[in-house]
Scaffold this active site. Structure first.
Site, PDB file in Angstrom:
ATOM      1  N   ASP A  11     -20.267  13.631   0.643  1.00 28.50           N
ATOM      2  CA  ASP A  11     -21.536  13.344   1.225  1.00 28.50           C
ATOM      3  C   ASP A  11     -21.592  14.228   2.432  1.00 28.50           C
ATOM      4  O   ASP A  11     -20.718  14.381   3.082  1.00 28.50           O
ATOM      5  CB  ASP A  11     -21.994  11.872   1.735  1.00 28.50           C
ATOM      6  CG  ASP A  11     -20.660  11.389   2.471  1.00 28.50           C
ATOM      7  OD1 ASP A  11     -19.697  11.325   1.996  1.00 28.50           O
ATOM      8  OD2 ASP A  11     -21.361  10.765   3.556  1.00 28.50           O
ATOM      9  N   HIS A  13     -21.907   6.973   0.836  1.00 27.76           N
ATOM     10  CA  HIS A  13     -20.624   7.709   1.001  1.00 27.76           C
ATOM     11  C   HIS A  13     -19.826   7.786  -0.484  1.00 27.76           C
ATOM     12  O   HIS A  13     -18.894   8.225  -0.136  1.00 27.76           O
ATOM     13  CB  HIS A  13     -19.899   6.678   2.017  1.00 27.76           C
ATOM     14  CG  HIS A  13     -18.818   7.116   2.972  1.00 27.76           C
ATOM     15  ND1 HIS A  13     -19.187   8.764   3.522  1.00 27.76           N
ATOM     16  CD2 HIS A  13     -17.969   6.992   3.773  1.00 27.76           C
ATOM     17  CE1 HIS A  13     -18.089   8.813   4.501  1.00 27.76           C
ATOM     18  NE2 HIS A  13     -17.626   7.966   4.557  1.00 27.76           N
ATOM     19  N   PHE A  20      -9.050   3.936   0.699  1.00 27.86           N
ATOM     20  CA  PHE A  20     -10.122   3.968   1.268  1.00 27.86           C
ATOM     21  C   PHE A  20     -10.681   5.320   1.785  1.00 27.86           C
ATOM     22  O   PHE A  20      -9.398   6.262   1.908  1.00 27.86           O
ATOM     23  CB  PHE A  20     -10.247   3.012   2.471  1.00 27.86           C
ATOM     24  CG  PHE A  20     -10.553   1.458   1.926  1.00 27.86           C
ATOM     25  CD1 PHE A  20     -11.970   1.182   1.631  1.00 27.86           C
ATOM     26  CD2 PHE A  20      -9.450   0.849   1.788  1.00 27.86           C
ATOM     27  CE1 PHE A  20     -12.248   0.297   1.121  1.00 27.86           C
ATOM     28  CE2 PHE A  20      -9.986  -0.539   1.123  1.00 27.86           C
ATOM     29  CZ  PHE A  20     -11.037  -0.987   0.919  1.00 27.86           C
ATOM     30  N   ASN A  25     -14.409  11.691   7.406  1.00 27.13           N
ATOM     31  CA  ASN A  25     -12.974  11.115   7.343  1.00 27.13           C
ATOM     32  C   ASN A  25     -12.341  11.459   6.089  1.00 27.13           C
ATOM     33  O   ASN A  25     -11.125  11.739   6.144  1.00 27.13           O
ATOM     34  CB  ASN A  25     -13.145   9.570   7.582  1.00 27.13           C
ATOM     35  CG  ASN A  25     -13.341   9.110   9.031  1.00 27.13           C
ATOM     36  OD1 ASN A  25     -13.153  10.010   9.961  1.00 27.13           O
ATOM     37  ND2 ASN A  25     -14.038   8.251   9.334  1.00 27.13           N
ATOM     38  N   ASN A  29     -10.765   7.247   4.278  1.00 25.13           N
ATOM     39  CA  ASN A  29     -10.049   7.866   5.555  1.00 25.13           C
ATOM     40  C   ASN A  29      -8.729   8.111   5.207  1.00 25.13           C
ATOM     41  O   ASN A  29      -7.633   8.571   5.971  1.00 25.13           O
ATOM     42  CB  ASN A  29     -10.104   6.838   6.953  1.00 25.13           C
ATOM     43  CG  ASN A  29      -9.633   5.568   6.433  1.00 25.13           C
ATOM     44  OD1 ASN A  29      -9.527   5.105   5.774  1.00 25.13           O
ATOM     45  ND2 ASN A  29      -9.282   5.100   7.840  1.00 25.13           N
TER      46      ASN A  29
END
Length: 205
Positions: free
Chosen positions: A111, A33, A84, A132, A86
């Site tokens: 990604d 990620h 983060f 996200n 999201n």
């Protein structure tokens, strides 16, 4: 109003905001990620910059120019959101406002599950495909930004997607990871200096 060329490329005097998507913290550094972070970190090394806190924005940035010295080089702000994944849209939108970057001058490096490992796809606009980070960015500013999609493939067997993307690249994948990250950085540089169509022709493998 955002000023772009008919092809969706920012005007020559407008900066580009190149965003690597990922999660902050050493425990996530080698996760699939976090490949967006890996690419912008390599680009920062190419321009001789070090990431620093970006004022009130929850992000780290490096400012410089990409491309050969001369009129063909472009001003860029390389960014890593420190929220983060999201919640990426908030920091990116704050940087967009601060640096006065047109939406089409934003590049998200991320990604991509539906592309084989190491394969690249460049495009302008589109959906988030369940990612996200893209979902948050699109909610904050609409979908009309560029994407450099770095393939990581689908999870094996019955592994959950969330588990797969938050695992480190495998030992086999890491043998080629540096090459693929370097190629993705080349693709970003081609996108901002030569335009989307020429970059797609060279790097949409």
């Amino acid at each position: 109003m955002d000023v772009t060329t008919p092809a969706g490329t920012p005007a020559a005097n407008a900066p580009w905001l190149v965003v690597g998507l990922g999660n902050p913290g050493t425990e996530y550094a080698m996760n699939r990620h976090n490949v967006g972070f890996m690419v912008v970190e390599l680009l920062a090394g190419r321009i001789g910059g070090k990431f620093k806190r970006a004022g009130k924005a929850q992000a780290q940035v490096v400012e410089g120019r990409l491309g050969a010295p001369g009129p063909g080089s472009r001003r860029v702000i390389l960014a890593k959101p420190m929220s983060f994944m999201n919640l990426s849209g908030g920091p990116v939108n704050a940087l967009r406002d601060f640096y006065k970057v047109p939406v089409a001058g934003i590049v998200a490096i991320h990604d991509e599950l539906d592309i084989d490992y190491g394969v690249l796809r460049l495009k302008l606009g589109g959906g988030d495909n369940g990612h996200n980070g893209l979902k948050s960015m699109t909610k904050a500013m609409g979908p009309d930004y560029h994407r450099v999609r770095f393939g990581i493939g689908r999870p094996p067997g019955r592994m959950q997607v969330a588990d797969f993307v938050l695992k480190d690249f495998s030992s086999t994948e890491r043998k080629e990871l540096d090459y693929f990250v370097d190629r993705a950085a080349d693709a970003v540089e081609a996108l901002v200096t030569e335009g989307l169509e020429r970059a797609q022709s060279s790097y949409n493998s």
